[in-house]
Design a protein around this motif. Structure first.
Motif, PDB file in Angstrom:
ATOM      1  N   CYS A   8       0.884  -1.279   0.108  1.00 31.67           N
ATOM      2  CA  CYS A   8       0.025   0.131  -0.149  1.00 31.67           C
ATOM      3  C   CYS A   8       0.894   1.270   0.110  1.00 31.67           C
ATOM      4  N   GLU A   9       0.498   2.130  -0.807  1.00 30.92           N
ATOM      5  CA  GLU A   9       1.388   3.514  -0.997  1.00 30.92           C
ATOM      6  C   GLU A   9       0.711   4.566  -0.112  1.00 30.92           C
ATOM      7  N   PRO A  10       1.305   5.431   0.454  1.00 27.23           N
ATOM      8  CA  PRO A  10       2.611   5.706   0.178  1.00 27.23           C
ATOM      9  C   PRO A  10       3.661   5.134   0.992  1.00 27.23           C
ATOM     10  N   ALA A  11       3.138   4.204   2.125  1.00 25.35           N
ATOM     11  CA  ALA A  11       4.063   3.671   2.718  1.00 25.35           C
ATOM     12  C   ALA A  11       4.985   2.665   2.441  1.00 25.35           C
ATOM     13  N   TYR A  12       4.795   2.055   1.587  1.00 22.27           N
ATOM     14  CA  TYR A  12       5.500   1.124   0.747  1.00 22.27           C
ATOM     15  C   TYR A  12       6.683   1.910   0.073  1.00 22.27           C
ATOM     16  N   SER A  13       6.684   2.956  -0.570  1.00 20.10           N
ATOM     17  CA  SER A  13       7.796   3.702  -1.101  1.00 20.10           C
ATOM     18  C   SER A  13       8.525   4.375   0.189  1.00 20.10           C
ATOM     19  N   VAL A  14       7.796   4.929   1.097  1.00 16.44           N
ATOM     20  CA  VAL A  14       8.654   5.405   2.273  1.00 16.44           C
ATOM     21  C   VAL A  14       9.647   4.574   2.831  1.00 16.44           C
ATOM     22  N   ILE A  15       8.915   3.216   3.185  1.00 15.12           N
ATOM     23  CA  ILE A  15       9.578   2.508   4.122  1.00 15.12           C
ATOM     24  C   ILE A  15      10.802   1.995   3.019  1.00 15.12           C
ATOM     25  N   ARG A  16      10.779   1.647   1.957  1.00 18.10           N
ATOM     26  CA  ARG A  16      11.913   1.118   1.181  1.00 18.10           C
ATOM     27  C   ARG A  16      12.914   2.072   1.192  1.00 18.10           C
ATOM     28  N   PRO A  23      14.507  -1.334   9.976  1.00 20.51           N
ATOM     29  CA  PRO A  23      15.117  -0.235   9.874  1.00 20.51           C
ATOM     30  C   PRO A  23      14.376   1.164  10.177  1.00 20.51           C
ATOM     31  N   THR A  24      12.931   1.128   9.694  1.00 24.61           N
ATOM     32  CA  THR A  24      12.085   2.180   9.741  1.00 24.61           C
ATOM     33  C   THR A  24      11.574   2.261  11.131  1.00 24.61           C
ATOM     34  N   ALA A  25      11.299   0.938  11.738  1.00 20.47           N
ATOM     35  CA  ALA A  25      10.876   1.071  13.080  1.00 20.47           C
ATOM     36  C   ALA A  25      11.930   1.439  14.090  1.00 20.47           C
ATOM     37  N   ARG A  26      13.139   0.959  13.737  1.00 20.25           N
ATOM     38  CA  ARG A  26      14.081   1.381  14.871  1.00 20.25           C
ATOM     39  C   ARG A  26      14.332   3.036  14.706  1.00 20.25           C
ATOM     40  N   ILE A  27      14.135   3.358  13.500  1.00 27.81           N
ATOM     41  CA  ILE A  27      14.293   5.135  13.404  1.00 27.81           C
ATOM     42  C   ILE A  27      13.286   5.803  14.467  1.00 27.81           C
ATOM     43  N   LEU A  28      11.956   5.151  14.324  1.00 23.02           N
ATOM     44  CA  LEU A  28      10.936   5.639  14.974  1.00 23.02           C
ATOM     45  C   LEU A  28      10.875   5.133  16.601  1.00 23.02           C
ATOM     46  N   GLY A  29      11.755   4.205  16.819  1.00 21.60           N
ATOM     47  CA  GLY A  29      11.584   3.682  18.226  1.00 21.60           C
ATOM     48  C   GLY A  29      10.249   2.935  18.480  1.00 21.60           C
ATOM     49  N   ILE A  30       9.745   2.300  17.437  1.00 17.88           N
ATOM     50  CA  ILE A  30       8.380   1.615  17.485  1.00 17.88           C
ATOM     51  C   ILE A  30       8.659   0.093  17.118  1.00 17.88           C
ATOM     52  N   GLN A  31       7.795  -0.902  17.404  1.00 11.91           N
ATOM     53  CA  GLN A  31       7.752  -2.206  16.913  1.00 11.91           C
ATOM     54  C   GLN A  31       7.622  -2.200  15.258  1.00 11.91           C
ATOM     55  N   ALA A  32       8.443  -3.147  14.868  1.00  8.07           N
ATOM     56  CA  ALA A  32       8.261  -3.744  13.371  1.00  8.07           C
ATOM     57  C   ALA A  32       6.796  -3.850  13.078  1.00  8.07           C
ATOM     58  N   SER A  33       6.140  -4.432  13.833  1.00 10.18           N
ATOM     59  CA  SER A  33       4.731  -5.163  13.459  1.00 10.18           C
ATOM     60  C   SER A  33       4.116  -3.496  13.402  1.00 10.18           C
ATOM     61  N   SER A  34       4.230  -2.709  13.934  1.00  9.39           N
ATOM     62  CA  SER A  34       3.295  -1.232  13.838  1.00  9.39           C
ATOM     63  C   SER A  34       3.518  -0.747  12.315  1.00  9.39           C
ATOM     64  N   GLN A  50       0.846  10.534  10.984  1.00 11.41           N
ATOM     65  CA  GLN A  50       1.443  12.012  11.013  1.00 11.41           C
ATOM     66  C   GLN A  50       2.319  12.043  12.108  1.00 11.41           C
ATOM     67  N   THR A  51       2.147  11.446  13.134  1.00  9.10           N
ATOM     68  CA  THR A  51       2.896  11.469  14.448  1.00  9.10           C
ATOM     69  C   THR A  51       4.450  11.217  14.278  1.00  9.10           C
ATOM     70  N   HIS A  52       4.372  10.368  12.971  1.00  7.57           N
ATOM     71  CA  HIS A  52       5.773  10.082  12.821  1.00  7.57           C
ATOM     72  C   HIS A  52       6.570  10.796  11.508  1.00  7.57           C
ATOM     73  N   TRP A  53       5.857  11.807  11.066  1.00  2.31           N
ATOM     74  CA  TRP A  53       6.161  12.540   9.793  1.00  2.31           C
ATOM     75  C   TRP A  53       7.684  13.466  10.197  1.00  2.31           C
ATOM     76  N   VAL A  54       7.836  13.913  11.317  1.00  7.24           N
ATOM     77  CA  VAL A  54       8.782  14.791  11.543  1.00  7.24           C
ATOM     78  C   VAL A  54      10.059  13.993  12.079  1.00  7.24           C
ATOM     79  N   LYS A  55       9.803  13.012  12.724  1.00  4.61           N
ATOM     80  CA  LYS A  55      11.032  12.129  12.909  1.00  4.61           C
ATOM     81  C   LYS A  55      11.597  11.370  11.476  1.00  4.61           C
ATOM     82  N   LEU A  56      10.436  11.093  10.815  1.00  2.00           N
ATOM     83  CA  LEU A  56      10.936  10.521   9.391  1.00  2.00           C
ATOM     84  C   LEU A  56      11.609  11.806   8.680  1.00  2.00           C
ATOM     85  N   LEU A  57      11.065  12.785   8.463  1.00  2.00           N
ATOM     86  CA  LEU A  57      11.724  13.997   7.629  1.00  2.00           C
ATOM     87  C   LEU A  57      13.185  14.295   8.266  1.00  2.00           C
TER      88      LEU A  57
END
Length: 78
Positions: A8-16, A23-34, A50-57
């Motif tokens: 599902c997009e846009p998550a797929y492209s961002v996670i890649r 690795p995305t979960a580690r960056i955010l400090g959350i579980q990979a299942s989330s 949206q709560t994760h957008w700032v950290k990802l950016l």
């Protein structure tokens, strides 16, 4: 990078861009299942909370990874 279940997009492209679910979960400090739930219709259907957008950016800026608000939101700007 491991196999990513769901596309599902846009998550797929961002996670890649960040190297996968774990690795995305580690960056955010959350579980990979989330993060995995972002990729499936029964989860968030591609929507990144949206709560994760700032950290990802911020992480993208530090690592010189191309990422914008349009990428996170799935809005196509023409």
């Amino acid at each position: 990078m491991g196999h990513i279940q769901g596309r599902c997009e846009p998550a797929y492209s961002v996670i890649r861009r960040f190297g996968g679910v774990t690795p995305t979960a580690r960056i955010l400090g959350i579980q990979a299942s989330s993060v995995s739930r972002w990729l499936i219709d029964a989860g968030t259907a591609g929507k990144i909370p949206q709560t994760h957008w700032v950290k990802l950016l911020n992480h993208a800026i530090k690592r010189n990874i191309s990422l914008s608000l349009a990428d996170l939101s799935g809005i196509v700007i023409e």
